[in-house]
Scaffold this motif. Structure first.
Motif, short mmCIF file in Angstrom:
data_model
loop_
_atom_site.label_atom_id
_atom_site.label_comp_id
_atom_site.label_asym_id
_atom_site.label_seq_id
_atom_site.Cartn_x
_atom_site.Cartn_y
_atom_site.Cartn_z
N TRP A 1 0.83 -1.20 0.00
CA TRP A 1 0.00 0.00 0.00
C TRP A 1 0.86 1.26 0.00
O TRP A 1 0.54 2.24 -0.67
N GLY A 2 1.95 1.24 0.75
CA GLY A 2 2.86 2.38 0.75
C GLY A 2 3.54 2.57 -0.60
O GLY A 2 3.68 3.69 -1.09
N VAL A 3 3.95 1.45 -1.20
CA VAL A 3 4.58 1.49 -2.53
C VAL A 3 3.58 2.01 -3.56
O VAL A 3 3.91 2.86 -4.40
N ALA A 4 2.34 1.51 -3.51
CA ALA A 4 1.31 1.93 -4.46
C ALA A 4 1.00 3.42 -4.32
O ALA A 4 0.79 4.11 -5.33
N PHE A 5 0.99 3.92 -3.09
CA PHE A 5 0.72 5.34 -2.84
C PHE A 5 1.73 6.21 -3.58
O PHE A 5 1.37 7.18 -4.26
N VAL A 6 3.01 5.86 -3.47
CA VAL A 6 4.07 6.64 -4.12
C VAL A 6 3.99 6.52 -5.64
O VAL A 6 4.04 7.53 -6.37
N ILE A 7 3.85 5.30 -6.14
CA ILE A 7 3.84 5.09 -7.59
C ILE A 7 2.64 5.76 -8.25
O ILE A 7 2.77 6.36 -9.33
N VAL A 8 1.47 5.68 -7.62
CA VAL A 8 0.26 6.29 -8.20
C VAL A 8 0.42 7.81 -8.30
O VAL A 8 0.09 8.42 -9.33
#
Length: 400
Positions: free
Chosen positions: A285-292
């Motif tokens: 979820w943290g990775v997705a937040f940054v990438i999005v």
């Protein structure tokens, strides 16, 4: 007039930038606590406090860049010429006054502060190539007069950065320049000539350099991708610990501040490998937040470039978007073992004052271009429509 301009600002870009910067500040604190104490014997919030200062300065610079009309940058005599000269001098000065860090003479050190001029040169290249190719639109396909002259600056800059040596930054600048060139309006025939010219220019260089082009350390970074755990105590140390951090995080993560790999196992946990710490602490979820958010900024910037009727503004928006996208790809690719490690920071997230200041200026320019696009589209188009249709005495539109 002022209200109309303020309403035209793209606040979604501003929000995305602020969210990433604030999140990056939190993660810099989490990732650098142990590193600051173990290696530098300073307070655990040392890097956090410095990043916070740079973030506040960056916010001020961003506001200025967002307010000042971007179109003033295309005046050769007053802006472009000094920009080109200062950028080259800043790189040349490194060989006399530079500070070695990470096996490269890439930094100026003034007391406790370090500045990396190559970060600002990225933006200089974007501004220069965008302005010159926008000016040459009427003869953009004339190879000798329209295409080659601006590339002399690009070649000089890349050669000086490679000399440091910093192949990663030189490659990023070359890729950004390639994106601007592709978007400049050249036809396929002209671009084919340019590719052939580039190959002919690089072949003699490769022959002269032979085995000196890549050092043994850089060759190890390429070879280690296949199986980093086979050399986990040597060449594969960085990548192996990055894999462990990502694996530890799983879907939900261990919790903010609870990373194990940042406690001396994962080198450069607050800079190059900060995404591995994010993955370990906050999971997918943290990775997705940054990438999005990064993807939104890049795609939104490209959209702004496509909508902009001014060639200079269009190329600026595409160049800035490509810079953020390319840097993000190279950092994430290195952390995940998809491509060799190059020491490129993750935009808005990694610790680093030079990177943050440069991104603030770039985002300010991007928001400024977006503002002009929205303003011209919303108000000028409406005005032209009224003029074409005719307006009655009482303000009613009279169709002809």
């Amino acid at each position: 007039m002022v209200k109309k301009i303020l309403k035209s600002y793209d606040y979604t870009l501003v929000i995305a930038m602020l969210l990433l910067s604030a999140f990056g500040l939190v993660m810099v604190y989490s990732a650098s606590m142990a590193y600051a104490v173990q290696r530098y014997h300073v307070s655990s919030d040392f890097f956090y406090q410095r990043q916070k200062i740079f973030m506040l300065i960056s916010l001020f610079i961003f506001i200025i860049a967002a307010i000042v009309p971007y179109k003033i940058m295309k005046f050769t005599k007053f802006f472009l010429a000094p920009l080109v000269i200062l950028s080259i001098l800043s790189l040349v000065g490194l060989f006399f006054f530079g500070n070695v860090a990470g096996n490269a003479e890439s930094w100026y050190q003034v007391g406790p502060l370090k500045l990396q001029p190559a970060e600002f040169v990225k933006l200089c290249v974007i501004i220069y190539l965008s302005a010159v190719y926008a000016k040459k639109q009427s003869y953009i396909n004339r190879f000798n007069t329209g295409v080659l002259p601006p590339l002399i600056y690009l070649i000089i800059v890349c050669a000086l950065i490679i000399k440091q040596p910093d192949f990663g930054t030189a490659a990023i600048i070359a890729l950004i320049a390639g994106t601007i060139i592709i978007s400049s309006g050249m036809n396929y025939k002209t671009m084919t000539k340019l590719v052939v010219f580039g190959l002919l220019l690089s072949l003699p260089l490769l022959f002269v350099m032979k085995g000196k082009l890549l050092t043994s350390k850089q060759m190890d970074r390429i070879a280690v991708i296949k199986d980093p755990f086979a050399t986990a105590q040597h060449e594969g140390f960085h990548l192996a610990n990055s894999y462990i951090a990502i694996g530890n995080g799983g879907v939900h993560g261990l919790g903010l501040g609870k990373s194990v790999q940042k406690l001396g196992y994962l080198p450069e946990s607050h800079t190059d490998f900060i995404m591995a710490v994010i993955a370990e602490e906050l999971g997918i979820w943290g990775v997705a937040f940054v990438i999005v958010l990064l993807a939104y900024i890049v795609l939104r910037g490209i959209y702004i470039g496509l909508q902009c009727k001014d060639p200079f503004g269009s190329l600026l928006a595409i160049g800035i978007s490509s810079m953020i996208g390319i840097q993000s790809f190279i950092n994430l690719g290195g952390v995940s073992g998809f491509i060799p490690l190059t020491g490129v920071p993750l935009p808005f997230i990694s610790y680093g004052g030079s990177s943050l200041l440069m991104l603030a200026v770039a985002m300010g320019i991007l928001v400024n271009v977006s503002m002009f696009v929205k303003y011209e589209k919303k108000y000028k188009d409406n005005k032209e429509q009224k003029v074409q249709n005719g307006v009655g005495r009482k303000g009613k539109v009279t169709y002809i």
